[in-house]
Design a protein around this motif. Structure first.
Motif: not given
Length: 158
Positions: A68-69, A71-73, A75, A86, A89, A91, A110, A132, A134
Motif C-alpha cells: 500500500e505504501t 502504491q501511494r508513492e 500513485f 489506490v 491519496i 495530503s 508528501n 485529495r 483521485r
C-alpha cells in the motif's frame, strides 16, 4: 537413517529447531527466495540454521502495508499490470495557496508534484489547504482542493 542420508549428522534438537522454524513460517511470510537459497547452500548444519534464523520474516499484514505504501508513492505514475489500484491519496499544499491556472505545478506535502492539464483556473486564497487526488476514468486524475468545489484535471510530474 541409512548411511547415505544427508541428515545423518543432524542432531534431533537441530532437526526439531528446523521443523519448528519451517512450521512457524507461512507461505505468505517467507523471506525472499534468494536469501533462502543462500542459506540452503550452506553445508554446515549449524551455520545453515543460523542463516535461516537470521532471515527477516514479514507477516502478511507487513507485506500488505508495504504494498500500500509503495502504491501511494507511485500513485499517478502508472501502475504495473496486475496490481490493484489506490483510488485516491490525501495530503495538503504547504503554505499559502492562491489558486491554479493551465499548466500550474502544485507541490504537495508528501513530495508529489502535479500539473494542471485541463485548461481550468481557479482562485482560492487559503493556508495549507487539504487536497485529495483521485483517480478518474480513462487514467485521469483530479485534484480536489479544500475550499473549492472545482477539481482540475492533473498529471503527476514527480
Amino acid at each position: 537413517m541409512h548411511n547415505g542420508s544427508p541428515y545423518r549428522y543432524l542432531s534431533v534438537s537441530n532437526a526439531m529447531k528446523a521443523v519448528l522454524l519451517l512450521l512457524s513460517i507461512s507461505s505468505t511470510a517467507l523471506a525472499d527466495d534468494a536469501a533462502l537459497l543462500a542459506c540452503r547452500g550452506i553445508a554446515d548444519a549449524s551455520a545453515r540454521l543460523a542463516c535461516y534464523d537470521a532471515l527477516v520474516v514479514t507477516t502478511g499484514e507487513d507485506k500488505a502495508r508495504q504494498i500500500e505504501t509503495s502504491q501511494r508513492e507511485q500513485f499517478g505514475l502508472g501502475r504495473p499490470p496486475g496490481t490493484t489500484a489506490v483510488e485516491a491519496i490525501e495530503s495538503h499544499i504547504p503554505g499559502h495557496f492562491e489558486g491554479w491556472g493551465p499548466g500550474t505545478s502544485i507541490r504537495l506535502a508528501n513530495g508529489q508534484v502535479w500539473q494542471v492539464n485541463d485548461g481550468s483556473s481557479g482562485t482560492n486564497y487559503v493556508e495549507n489547504p487539504k487536497v485529495r487526488v483521485r483517480h478518474g476514468v480513462f487514467s485521469a486524475y483530479y485534484l480536489e482542493i479544500e475550499g473549492t468545489n472545482r477539481s482540475p484535471r492533473v498529471t503527476r510530474l514527480q
